[in-house]
Design an enzyme around this catalytic site. Structure first.
Site, short mmCIF file in Angstrom:
data_model
loop_
_atom_site.label_atom_id
_atom_site.label_comp_id
_atom_site.label_asym_id
_atom_site.label_seq_id
_atom_site.Cartn_x
_atom_site.Cartn_y
_atom_site.Cartn_z
N TYR A 45 136.41 -73.96 29.39
CA TYR A 45 135.59 -74.28 30.32
C TYR A 45 134.62 -75.10 30.10
O TYR A 45 134.83 -76.34 29.57
CB TYR A 45 134.93 -72.93 30.62
CG TYR A 45 134.67 -72.46 32.17
CD1 TYR A 45 135.41 -72.62 33.17
CD2 TYR A 45 133.16 -72.21 32.68
CE1 TYR A 45 135.22 -72.54 34.51
CE2 TYR A 45 132.65 -72.09 34.04
CZ TYR A 45 133.74 -72.25 34.73
OH TYR A 45 133.35 -71.90 36.16
N LYS A 100 159.53 -59.26 42.60
CA LYS A 100 160.05 -60.39 42.49
C LYS A 100 159.24 -61.67 41.58
O LYS A 100 160.06 -62.07 40.93
CB LYS A 100 159.81 -61.16 44.12
CG LYS A 100 160.88 -62.22 44.46
CD LYS A 100 162.10 -61.80 44.69
CE LYS A 100 163.11 -62.78 45.18
NZ LYS A 100 164.30 -62.40 45.65
N ASP A 168 166.02 -64.71 50.40
CA ASP A 168 166.84 -64.03 51.26
C ASP A 168 168.11 -64.82 51.97
O ASP A 168 169.17 -64.46 52.18
CB ASP A 168 166.13 -63.46 52.59
CG ASP A 168 165.04 -62.68 51.96
OD1 ASP A 168 165.05 -61.62 51.20
OD2 ASP A 168 163.90 -62.84 52.53
N ASN A 323 170.72 -61.39 44.01
CA ASN A 323 169.80 -62.66 43.97
C ASN A 323 169.34 -63.00 42.58
O ASN A 323 169.13 -64.16 42.31
CB ASN A 323 168.94 -62.53 44.99
CG ASN A 323 169.39 -62.54 46.32
OD1 ASN A 323 170.63 -62.30 46.64
ND2 ASN A 323 168.77 -62.72 47.46
#
Length: 396
Positions: A45, A100, A168, A323
C-alpha cells in the site's frame, strides 16, 4: 420452482445439504502476497503503491502486468433467466453467479467476481457493464433473457476491447459441437452429411445453430414455440429473421415433430417434450441431444430405442453436455494472450480440442469427456490461445 417459507428457520434450512454448503457463500478473496511487517505494508500500500499507480497512469497497458485485471472476469447477470427458474431477480441469482465464479477458478484458474445488476433495460445493462469494464480482463454474461441477451452481447463486443462471452449461448454451443463432431465420427459421417433439427430458439438454440453453420453442418432447422422458423414467417424478431435467412434450406414450415422425419440429429433446448414416435421417425443412426434440465425432452432410455447416440444435460446419464467443459478454458486461453475478443474461430477451435480429448475411446456412451477429465482445460486453453493469435486478436 421450489419455494421456501419466509418463516423457515436457519436450522431447518441447513438440514438440507445444499443450504448448508451455501451458508456464508462459496467464494472469497485471498491475498497473493504476505503483509508481515511495516516494510511489506509500505510496498503493498502507500507509499509503494503510488509508484505503480503513476507508472500505469503513464502507460495504461501496465495495468495488465501489475494488477489482477488481466486474470479476472466479471460474471454479470440481471437475474431474468436463471437456470430453469426464470426471472427471479438479481438477489436470487447470486448463488448461481457465485457458483459460476467457483467453476472459473476450479476448472480454469481464472478469478471471477459475481455481479448481479438491478436493472433489465438493455441500455442500462450495457452502460453499467461498460463502466465496470476497466476493472476486468473479460466479461461473462450469464442468465440474461432472450432476445435482450443478443443485443447486450453484440453492443458490448462493439464497445469493449476485452472478451465478452454469453455463456448460455456459446458455452452450450461449443460443447454441443464437440459432442456432435464425435457422434458423427462414431456413425461414419461428417458434419456436412447431417440434417439437424433444433427445438428452442432462445439464447442457446440460436448459438448452437450459428456454431453448427460455422462448422459446416449440412442443414439445420430451428423451431420455437410457434413451429419451425423459416423465411417469410410472420412475427419473427430480428434474431429469428436472420436465423431464417441462414437455415432451413429444406423449407420445413410445420412442427418440430414433422421436421424430425428423416432427420439425422435432434437438439432439444426448449423445455418442451418430444414424443417417441418423432424420434422413431428419424434416420438410421440418429443422434439425440435432449438437453433441457432437469427434464430432458424425451426420457434417454426411450430415445435410445431409436438413436445410436443420446446425450443430455444431466450428470446421471452418459454424455453430459455441460458448459463447464468450455467456458473456463475459453477464458483462460483468451486471457493468457490478452485477447481483445473471443472470435467464432476461437469457439470452433475450443470445440475441436474438446472433441479430440475423447480420441480412440469414442463410443455411444462417450462422445464428450467428463468435466473432471484433467486433459480438458489444457486442451481448450491451448487451442483458444493459438486461434486468437491466428485471428489477430491476441495482444501477446
Amino acid at each position: 420452482m421450489t419455494t421456501t417459507p419466509a418463516s423457515a428457520s436457519a436450522a431447518s434450512l441447513d438440514a438440507d445439504p445444499a443450504f448448508a454448503l451455501h451458508r456464508g457463500g462459496k467464494i472469497e478473496i485471498r491475498s497473493t502476497i504476505p503483509v508481515r511487517d511495516a516494510g511489506d505494508l509500505s510496498l503493498a500500500y502507500t507509499p509503494g503503491v503510488a509508484r505503480v499507480c503513476s507508472a500505469i497512469a503513464d502507460t495504461p497497458s501496465l495495468v495488465d502486468d501489475y494488477t489482477w485485471v488481466s486474470n479476472v472476469v466479471a460474471v454479470v447477470s440481471d437475474g431474468t433467466a436463471v437456470l430453469g427458474l426464470g426471472d427471479i431477480g438479481p438477489a436470487a441469482a447470486m448463488p448461481v453467479m457465485e457458483g459460476k465464479a467457483l467453476l472459473f477458478k476450479e476448472f480454469g484458474g481464472v478469478d471471477a467476481v459475481p455481479i448481479c445488476l438491478d436493472c433489465t433495460d438493455v441500455d442500462a445493462l450495457v452502460e453499467t457493464v461498460v463502466r465496470l469494464a476497466p476493472s476486468f480482463g473479460g466479461i461473462n454474461l450469464e442468465d440474461i433473457s432472450a432476445p435482450r441477451c443478443f443485443e447486450v452481447e453484440d453492443r458490448l463486443r462493439e464497445l469493449l476491447d476485452i472478451p465478452v462471452f454469453h455463456d448460455d449461448q456459446h458455452g452450450t454451443a461449443i460443447v454441443v459441437l464437440a459432442a456432435l463432431t464425435n457422434a458423427a465420427r462414431l456413425t461414419g459421417r461428417s458434419l456436412g452429411d447431417l440434417r439437424v433439427v433444433v427445438a428452442g430458439a432462445g439464447a442457446s438454440g440460436v448459438a448452437v445453430a450459428r456454431i453448427l453453420l460455422e462448422a459446416g453442418i449440412g442443414d439445420i432447422a430451428v423451431a420455437d414455440s410457434k413451429g419451425m422458423i423459416y423465411s417469410g414467417r410472420e412475427g419473427l424478431n430480428p434474431v429469428k429473421e436472420a436465423l431464417a435467412r441462414d437455415t432451413n434450406k429444406a423449407g420445413h414450415m410445420g412442427s418440430t415433430e414433422e421436421a424430425l422425419a428423416g432427420a439425422d440429429v435432434f437438439v432439444g433446448l426448449s423445455g418442451s417434450t418430444v414424443p417417441e414416435a418423432a424420434i422413431a421417425s428419424m434416420a438410421a443412426d440418429a443422434i439425440v441431444f435432449a438437453l433441457s434440465n432437469p427434464m430432458p425432452e424425451i426420457e434417454p432410455s426411450v430415445a435410445a430405442r431409436h438413436a445410436r447416440v443420446v446425450a443430455t444435460g444431466r450428470s446421471d446419464f452418459p454424455n453430459q453436455i455441460n458448459n463447464v467443459l468450455a467456458f473456463p478454458g475459453v477464458f483462460r486461453g483468451a486471457l493468457d494472450v490478452r485477447a481483445t475478443a473471443i472470435t467464432e474461430n476461437m469457439k470452433v477451435a475450443a470445440a475441436g480440442a474438446l472433441a479430440a480429448v475423447v480420441g480412440d475411446d469414442l463410443s455411444a456412451d462417450y462422445v464428450i469427456p467428463s468435466p473432471f477429465d484433467e486433459r480438458v482445460a489444457p486442451a481448450v486453453i491451448a487451442a483458444v490461445a493459438e486461434q486468437a493469435r491466428k485471428d489477430g486478436v491476441a495482444r501477446r
